[in-house]
Design a protein around this motif. Structure first.
Motif, PDB file in Angstrom:
ATOM      1  N   LYS A 229      -6.972   4.161  -9.774  1.00 34.49           N
ATOM      2  CA  LYS A 229      -8.148   5.000 -10.006  1.00 34.49           C
ATOM      3  C   LYS A 229      -8.631   4.910 -11.446  1.00 34.49           C
ATOM      4  O   LYS A 229      -9.844   4.930 -11.709  1.00 34.49           O
ATOM      5  N   LEU A 230      -7.701   4.801 -12.392  1.00 33.55           N
ATOM      6  CA  LEU A 230      -8.075   4.670 -13.803  1.00 33.55           C
ATOM      7  C   LEU A 230      -8.837   3.378 -14.063  1.00 33.55           C
ATOM      8  O   LEU A 230      -9.614   3.292 -15.014  1.00 33.55           O
ATOM      9  N   ARG A 231      -8.604   2.378 -13.243  1.00 33.29           N
ATOM     10  CA  ARG A 231      -9.316   1.107 -13.379  1.00 33.29           C
ATOM     11  C   ARG A 231     -10.594   1.073 -12.550  1.00 33.29           C
ATOM     12  O   ARG A 231     -11.219   0.025 -12.426  1.00 33.29           O
ATOM     13  N   GLY A 232     -10.954   2.213 -11.981  1.00 29.78           N
ATOM     14  CA  GLY A 232     -12.203   2.304 -11.228  1.00 29.78           C
ATOM     15  C   GLY A 232     -12.111   1.880  -9.777  1.00 29.78           C
ATOM     16  O   GLY A 232     -13.128   1.596  -9.133  1.00 29.78           O
ATOM     17  N   VAL A 233     -10.910   1.826  -9.224  1.00 26.51           N
ATOM     18  CA  VAL A 233     -10.718   1.406  -7.835  1.00 26.51           C
ATOM     19  C   VAL A 233     -10.863   2.605  -6.907  1.00 26.51           C
ATOM     20  O   VAL A 233     -10.255   3.657  -7.138  1.00 26.51           O
ATOM     21  N   ASN A 234     -11.692   2.439  -5.899  1.00 22.23           N
ATOM     22  CA  ASN A 234     -11.829   3.470  -4.865  1.00 22.23           C
ATOM     23  C   ASN A 234     -10.650   3.311  -3.908  1.00 22.23           C
ATOM     24  O   ASN A 234     -10.714   2.577  -2.918  1.00 22.23           O
ATOM     25  N   THR A 235      -9.558   3.991  -4.186  1.00 19.61           N
ATOM     26  CA  THR A 235      -8.304   3.763  -3.463  1.00 19.61           C
ATOM     27  C   THR A 235      -8.413   4.091  -1.973  1.00 19.61           C
ATOM     28  O   THR A 235      -7.901   3.345  -1.134  1.00 19.61           O
ATOM     29  N   LYS A 236      -9.058   5.193  -1.640  1.00 22.81           N
ATOM     30  CA  LYS A 236      -9.157   5.590  -0.237  1.00 22.81           C
ATOM     31  C   LYS A 236      -9.967   4.580   0.567  1.00 22.81           C
ATOM     32  O   LYS A 236      -9.572   4.209   1.681  1.00 22.81           O
ATOM     33  N   LYS A 237     -11.078   4.122  -0.004  1.00 21.03           N
ATOM     34  CA  LYS A 237     -11.948   3.177   0.700  1.00 21.03           C
ATOM     35  C   LYS A 237     -11.240   1.850   0.930  1.00 21.03           C
ATOM     36  O   LYS A 237     -11.242   1.303   2.044  1.00 21.03           O
ATOM     37  N   ILE A 238     -10.621   1.309  -0.124  1.00 20.42           N
ATOM     38  CA  ILE A 238      -9.969   0.010  -0.024  1.00 20.42           C
ATOM     39  C   ILE A 238      -8.752   0.087   0.898  1.00 20.42           C
ATOM     40  O   ILE A 238      -8.522  -0.818   1.713  1.00 20.42           O
TER      41      ILE A 238
ATOM     42  N   ILE B   4      -9.620 -14.348   8.653  1.00 20.41           N
ATOM     43  CA  ILE B   4     -10.360 -13.160   8.206  1.00 20.41           C
ATOM     44  C   ILE B   4      -9.431 -12.223   7.449  1.00 20.41           C
ATOM     45  O   ILE B   4      -9.763 -11.729   6.361  1.00 20.41           O
ATOM     46  N   LEU B   5      -8.244 -11.981   8.014  1.00 20.26           N
ATOM     47  CA  LEU B   5      -7.264 -11.110   7.356  1.00 20.26           C
ATOM     48  C   LEU B   5      -6.866 -11.668   5.996  1.00 20.26           C
ATOM     49  O   LEU B   5      -6.800 -10.925   5.009  1.00 20.26           O
ATOM     50  N   PHE B   6      -6.624 -12.971   5.943  1.00 24.39           N
ATOM     51  CA  PHE B   6      -6.221 -13.596   4.686  1.00 24.39           C
ATOM     52  C   PHE B   6      -7.308 -13.450   3.618  1.00 24.39           C
ATOM     53  O   PHE B   6      -7.032 -13.058   2.477  1.00 24.39           O
ATOM     54  N   PHE B   7      -8.558 -13.765   3.964  1.00 24.96           N
ATOM     55  CA  PHE B   7      -9.633 -13.719   2.987  1.00 24.96           C
ATOM     56  C   PHE B   7      -9.941 -12.289   2.533  1.00 24.96           C
ATOM     57  O   PHE B   7     -10.289 -12.074   1.363  1.00 24.96           O
ATOM     58  N   VAL B   8      -9.812 -11.324   3.445  1.00 24.89           N
ATOM     59  CA  VAL B   8     -10.039  -9.931   3.047  1.00 24.89           C
ATOM     60  C   VAL B   8      -8.964  -9.484   2.060  1.00 24.89           C
ATOM     61  O   VAL B   8      -9.268  -8.872   1.022  1.00 24.89           O
ATOM     62  N   ILE B   9      -7.693  -9.794   2.365  1.00 22.26           N
ATOM     63  CA  ILE B   9      -6.609  -9.426   1.447  1.00 22.26           C
ATOM     64  C   ILE B   9      -6.758 -10.159   0.119  1.00 22.26           C
ATOM     65  O   ILE B   9      -6.568  -9.571  -0.953  1.00 22.26           O
ATOM     66  N   TYR B  10      -7.125 -11.427   0.180  1.00 13.53           N
ATOM     67  CA  TYR B  10      -7.281 -12.209  -1.056  1.00 13.53           C
ATOM     68  C   TYR B  10      -8.461 -11.696  -1.879  1.00 13.53           C
ATOM     69  O   TYR B  10      -8.430 -11.707  -3.107  1.00 13.53           O
ATOM     70  N   LEU B  11      -9.503 -11.232  -1.183  1.00 12.29           N
ATOM     71  CA  LEU B  11     -10.663 -10.678  -1.875  1.00 12.29           C
ATOM     72  C   LEU B  11     -10.295  -9.434  -2.675  1.00 12.29           C
ATOM     73  O   LEU B  11     -10.798  -9.210  -3.785  1.00 12.29           O
ATOM     74  N   PHE B  12      -9.386  -8.629  -2.126  1.00 12.92           N
ATOM     75  CA  PHE B  12      -8.948  -7.398  -2.786  1.00 12.92           C
ATOM     76  C   PHE B  12      -7.583  -7.568  -3.465  1.00 12.92           C
ATOM     77  O   PHE B  12      -6.858  -6.589  -3.635  1.00 12.92           O
ATOM     78  N   ARG B  13      -7.262  -8.791  -3.865  1.00  9.04           N
ATOM     79  CA  ARG B  13      -5.921  -9.051  -4.407  1.00  9.04           C
ATOM     80  C   ARG B  13      -5.650  -8.296  -5.700  1.00  9.04           C
ATOM     81  O   ARG B  13      -4.531  -7.813  -5.921  1.00  9.04           O
ATOM     82  N   TYR B  14      -6.655  -8.161  -6.570  1.00 12.13           N
ATOM     83  CA  TYR B  14      -6.434  -7.464  -7.841  1.00 12.13           C
ATOM     84  C   TYR B  14      -6.329  -5.950  -7.624  1.00 12.13           C
ATOM     85  O   TYR B  14      -5.525  -5.275  -8.269  1.00 12.13           O
ATOM     86  N   GLU B  15      -7.154  -5.425  -6.711  1.00 15.18           N
ATOM     87  CA  GLU B  15      -7.039  -4.010  -6.361  1.00 15.18           C
ATOM     88  C   GLU B  15      -5.687  -3.729  -5.706  1.00 15.18           C
ATOM     89  O   GLU B  15      -5.077  -2.690  -5.948  1.00 15.18           O
ATOM     90  N   LEU B  16      -5.227  -4.680  -4.902  1.00 13.94           N
ATOM     91  CA  LEU B  16      -3.926  -4.530  -4.246  1.00 13.94           C
ATOM     92  C   LEU B  16      -2.799  -4.509  -5.275  1.00 13.94           C
ATOM     93  O   LEU B  16      -1.832  -3.757  -5.136  1.00 13.94           O
TER      94      LEU B  16
ATOM     95  N   LEU C 104       0.814  -1.211   0.000  1.00 16.01           N
ATOM     96  CA  LEU C 104       0.000   0.000   0.000  1.00 16.01           C
ATOM     97  C   LEU C 104       0.851   1.266   0.000  1.00 16.01           C
ATOM     98  O   LEU C 104       0.518   2.247  -0.669  1.00 16.01           O
ATOM     99  N   PHE C 105       1.944   1.241   0.753  1.00 13.93           N
ATOM    100  CA  PHE C 105       2.795   2.424   0.861  1.00 13.93           C
ATOM    101  C   PHE C 105       3.962   2.401  -0.116  1.00 13.93           C
ATOM    102  O   PHE C 105       4.743   3.352  -0.183  1.00 13.93           O
ATOM    103  N   ARG C 106       4.077   1.273  -0.859  1.00  8.41           N
ATOM    104  CA  ARG C 106       5.136   1.119  -1.873  1.00  8.41           C
ATOM    105  C   ARG C 106       6.510   1.479  -1.293  1.00  8.41           C
ATOM    106  O   ARG C 106       7.286   2.217  -1.886  1.00  8.41           O
TER     107      ARG C 106
ATOM    108  N   SER D 280      -0.239  -1.412  -5.896  1.00  9.20           N
ATOM    109  CA  SER D 280       1.205  -1.587  -5.789  1.00  9.20           C
ATOM    110  C   SER D 280       1.943  -0.822  -6.878  1.00  9.20           C
ATOM    111  O   SER D 280       3.126  -0.506  -6.735  1.00  9.20           O
ATOM    112  N   ILE D 281       1.238  -0.511  -7.972  1.00  4.60           N
ATOM    113  CA  ILE D 281       1.837   0.263  -9.068  1.00  4.60           C
ATOM    114  C   ILE D 281       1.763   1.752  -8.755  1.00  4.60           C
ATOM    115  O   ILE D 281       2.771   2.443  -8.688  1.00  4.60           O
ATOM    116  N   SER D 282       0.530   2.234  -8.574  1.00  3.60           N
ATOM    117  CA  SER D 282       0.313   3.637  -8.198  1.00  3.60           C
ATOM    118  C   SER D 282      -1.168   3.853  -7.932  1.00  3.60           C
ATOM    119  O   SER D 282      -2.017   3.083  -8.395  1.00  3.60           O
TER     120      SER D 282
END
Length: 322
Positions: free
Chosen positions: A216-225, A193-205, A69-71, A209-211
């Motif tokens: 945001k260009l892919r429609g990800v709500n960065t602040k919420k996630i 719970i931690l594992f499944f939450v992270i795995y659920l958001f694996r593509y957003e993560l 998240l913090f790269r 990891s890029i920027s």
């Protein structure tokens, strides 16, 4: 081939770990109900190994999450002061001499959790005022908070009596010594719970990891996630630290080791990081129990001895790459 040998070695450690310790178990009596060996094996050794494994999962996944998240390769819940907040909260409970507050839950656990949550909310609030060099400044804020919490903890040491200081000192060294199944089951559920939450958001993560812009260009709500993932991770870390005390460097070194072994996108490293973290902490705990010392070596010392040199290596390696 070396990767498979490493996994085999760690799996072997997980299997033989319950049989190692200060008391030598007789395999022939371990599975006989009513024997001392049976009680030690199923009430002490197995719960402890499982507790160590699930604790390693939480620490490793939290480290992977923060670094992604913090790269920043040096980001962990420890460098951001979250664990220090949990330790200070637990220290306050010890100083106040509190037992259980609600539903039989230890005050140390409740105060430790509140300390971790307060820290992450404080960091999120302060992050809104950071304009330039956002992530570097947040890292500095975390370090500043850690130093502040350490100073406050020293005040508790100064004001505490001998018994309180002894409890606090042992707590800050970290311990995986548990009796029964309550804590292993609790930490096991939280780690899942931690594992499944992270795995659920694996593509957003992976996009994060890029920027942030790419996400945001892919429609990800960065602040919420980011908020959801940080809160879940802080909840897991706060609960773990409130039970075991701080166990440093696992969240720092495990994601890097897995990255070296498997140079693939972050969404494909989540499972491997979780398993490696669990196996690694079981390995460290096995060392503390296998050493024939007068008293058991705290797990925090073992992980620090391994992780400290690795942390120095990361800093030097990062400086060379700039």
């Amino acid at each position: 081939m070396s990767r498979y040998l490493l996994w085999f070695f760690l799996l072997l450690i997980l299997i033989i770990s319950p049989f190692l310790g200060a008391f030598n178990l007789k395999v022939s009596e371990v599975f006989i109900n009513g024997t001392l060996d049976n009680s030690i094996f199923f009430d002490l050794r197995i719960p402890r190994v499982l507790f160590a494994f699930f604790a390693g999962v939480i620490l490793a996944l939290s480290g992977l999450l923060f670094q992604t998240l913090f790269r920043n390769a040096l980001m962990t819940p420890y460098t951001l002061g979250i664990s220090s907040g949990a330790v200070l909260g637990a220290g306050i409970a010890i100083k106040l001499g509190l037992g259980s507050l609600a539903f039989g839950i230890a005050a140390i656990s409740i105060f430790g959790f509140l300390g971790a949550m307060f820290t992450i909310l404080l960091l999120i609030t302060l992050a809104k005022y950071l304009q330039n060099s956002h992530y570097e400044s947040l890292l500095l804020l975390g370090i500043a908070l850690s130093l502040f919490y350490t100073s406050a903890l020293m005040i508790l040491f100064y004001l505490g009596n001998t018994m309180q200081n002894d409890m606090l000192l042992r707590f800050t060294m970290g311990s995986l010594s548990v009796i029964g199944w309550t804590y292993p089951i609790t930490i096991g559920i939280i780690s899942l719970i931690l594992f499944f939450v992270i795995y659920l958001f694996r593509y957003e993560l992976q996009l994060l990891s890029i920027s942030d812009e790419s996400a945001k260009l892919r429609g990800v709500n960065t602040k919420k996630i980011t908020f959801i993932l940080l809160i879940i991770s802080s909840f897991a870390i706060g609960t773990l630290v409130s039970i075991s005390g701080p166990i440093g460097f696992v969240g720092l070194i495990i994601p890097h080791i897995v990255t070296k072994l498997y140079p693939v996108p972050v969404n494909k490293r989540i499972v491997k990081t979780a398993l490696f973290g669990g196996f690694f902490l079981v390995f460290c705990d096995t060392i503390t129990r296998a050493l024939q010392t007068q008293s058991e070596l705290p797990i925090g010392i073992v992980t620090a001895l391994i992780g400290g040199p690795f942390f120095i290596y990361l800093i030097i390696n990062k400086s060379k790459s700039i």
